[in-house]
Design an enzyme around this catalytic site. Sequence first.
Site, PDB file in Angstrom:
ATOM      1  N   LYS A 133      80.338 -19.615-107.642  1.00  0.00           N
ATOM      2  CA  LYS A 133      81.343 -20.042-108.605  1.00  0.00           C
ATOM      3  C   LYS A 133      80.895 -19.840-110.044  1.00  0.00           C
ATOM      4  CE  LYS A 133      80.363 -24.817-107.326  1.00  0.00           C
ATOM      5  NZ  LYS A 133      80.799 -25.857-106.410  1.00  0.00           N
ATOM      6  N   LYS A 179      67.935 -22.836-114.909  1.00  0.00           N
ATOM      7  CA  LYS A 179      69.123 -23.336-115.601  1.00  0.00           C
ATOM      8  C   LYS A 179      68.889 -23.603-117.083  1.00  0.00           C
ATOM      9  CE  LYS A 179      71.564 -25.644-111.807  1.00  0.00           C
ATOM     10  NZ  LYS A 179      72.031 -26.975-111.374  1.00  0.00           N
ATOM     11  N   LYS A 235      75.068 -13.303-103.921  1.00  0.00           N
ATOM     12  CA  LYS A 235      75.856 -14.343-103.253  1.00  0.00           C
ATOM     13  C   LYS A 235      77.195 -14.552-103.956  1.00  0.00           C
ATOM     14  CE  LYS A 235      74.333 -18.500-103.072  1.00  0.00           C
ATOM     15  NZ  LYS A 235      73.635 -19.798-102.983  1.00  0.00           N
TER      16      LYS A 235
HETATM   17  P1  AMP Z   1      77.534 -24.382-105.069  1.00  0.00           P
HETATM   18  O1  AMP Z   1      78.978 -24.080-104.965  1.00  0.00           O
HETATM   19  O2  AMP Z   1      76.765 -23.246-105.624  1.00  0.00           O
HETATM   20  O3  AMP Z   1      77.253 -25.713-105.719  1.00  0.00           O
HETATM   21  O4  AMP Z   1      77.019 -24.496-103.577  1.00  0.00           O
HETATM   22  C1  AMP Z   1      77.174 -25.625-102.777  1.00  0.00           C
HETATM   23  C2  AMP Z   1      76.731 -25.277-101.372  1.00  0.00           C
HETATM   24  O5  AMP Z   1      77.661 -24.331-100.795  1.00  0.00           O
HETATM   25  C3  AMP Z   1      75.359 -24.593-101.266  1.00  0.00           C
HETATM   26  O6  AMP Z   1      74.304 -25.509-101.143  1.00  0.00           O
HETATM   27  C4  AMP Z   1      75.503 -23.772 -99.996  1.00  0.00           C
HETATM   28  O7  AMP Z   1      75.283 -24.579 -98.864  1.00  0.00           O
HETATM   29  C5  AMP Z   1      76.974 -23.378-100.009  1.00  0.00           C
HETATM   30  N1  AMP Z   1      77.204 -22.039-100.584  1.00  0.00           N
HETATM   31  C6  AMP Z   1      77.524 -21.749-101.872  1.00  0.00           C
HETATM   32  N2  AMP Z   1      77.697 -20.422-102.028  1.00  0.00           N
HETATM   33  C7  AMP Z   1      77.480 -19.846-100.824  1.00  0.00           C
HETATM   34  C8  AMP Z   1      77.526 -18.500-100.324  1.00  0.00           C
HETATM   35  N3  AMP Z   1      77.849 -17.480-101.105  1.00  0.00           N
HETATM   36  N4  AMP Z   1      77.253 -18.302 -99.028  1.00  0.00           N
HETATM   37  C9  AMP Z   1      76.951 -19.337 -98.225  1.00  0.00           C
HETATM   38  N5  AMP Z   1      76.893 -20.602 -98.618  1.00  0.00           N
HETATM   39  C10 AMP Z   1      77.157 -20.874 -99.901  1.00  0.00           C
END
Ligand code: AMP
Length: 333
Positions: free
Chosen positions: A197, A113, A194
């Site tokens: 966001k 980051k 993946k």
């Molecule tokens: P984030 O939105 O990147 O802060 O992710 C929060 C949590 O959502 C992560 O720790 C994962 O458990 C889940 N997550 C985010 N993106 C994915 C994805 N593409 N596939 C599966 N789980 C996800």
Amino acid sequence: MTRVFSGMQPSGEPHLGNLLGAWVNWVAMQREAESIYCVVDLHAMTSPTEHDPDTLRHRTVDLATSMLAVGVDPEQSILFVQSHVHEHAECTWLFNCITGFGELRKQPQFKEKSEGHESVSAGLFDYPVLQTADILLYHADEVPVGEDQRHHIELARDIGQRFNHRFGEVFTLPKAVHPPAGARVMDLQDPASKMSKSQSSEKGIVRVLDDPKRIEKKVKSAVTDSATDIRFDRDEKPGVSNLLEIFSAATGRGIEELAREYDGRGYGAFKSAVAEAVVELLRPIQQRHHELADDPGEVARLLEVGADKARALAAPTLARAKDAMGLLPAGEA
Ligand code: AMP
Ligand code: TRP
């Protein structure tokens, strides 16, 4: 009973990956474990580029509303906003004083980051220590998170162990639990990455609040391949496989069964069916989200109840830790 803690940052609009990779599991765990779920707004302030006060406020409410809408039940679990429980920030300081600079500098997520940014905040550097406080304050046994959080949970264990060793047993050592591999949702336009966001393009990401037309458009323009067969093969057919996984997660039906049913009918029919399944999965969630968004007083009330319950657990733990470290309790001399 096992105690579970997990958190999510209010750092963007939630998407299908958050729902299928995290929330479905959170909701299921409520029945089996004592579950504590947190909107980690203090963590979201550490992003070098993203911290705008109005946006943060709005996203915090919105993320909490989404968690309620997907079925996090404040009667069964504790749902709260991190900054409402000041013990997290205070405990971070205690842990800062037993954490090495070198330990934090080599954290993979910090390296990633901070790379390419001229100035990063001390908050970003300290991010994993705040996460350690989140987890240890509640004596969590299990922390359900994505694979990318593995190092942070290891650090939490290390810090907890070090504290207990130096100052006496105060903290429970947590372990990370990862959802099944099937719950990894890939970008619709780039099925090797993946759905994310921060990384995905708008076309590659299905947001929890996207309307049915948008969902249909995005799923129909998902990248597949030039062949026409429908089978599960992550290496040779990553796009089709991702759609099969989404289809399966949305309907609760087996991947093989779905592949058999749609093979030979062409990608068009297959994608239409996937889109419909996603629309139907999201319909009741969106409905509840809109109802809750129309009643902000109720969301605020639920978050206050959650913060009160969280504080009741965190405060005595923090008091014990401070005492163990030799901080003079107020009122004593
Ligand atoms: P984030 O939105 O990147 O802060 O992710 C929060 C949590 O959502 C992560 O720790 C994962 O458990 C889940 N997550 C985010 N993106 C994915 C994805 N593409 N596939 C599966 N789980 C996800
Ligand atoms: N760092 C986590 C993420 O980005 C969010 C988080 C903060 C968290 N505190 C936590 C996750 C405590 C689990 C437990 O996904």
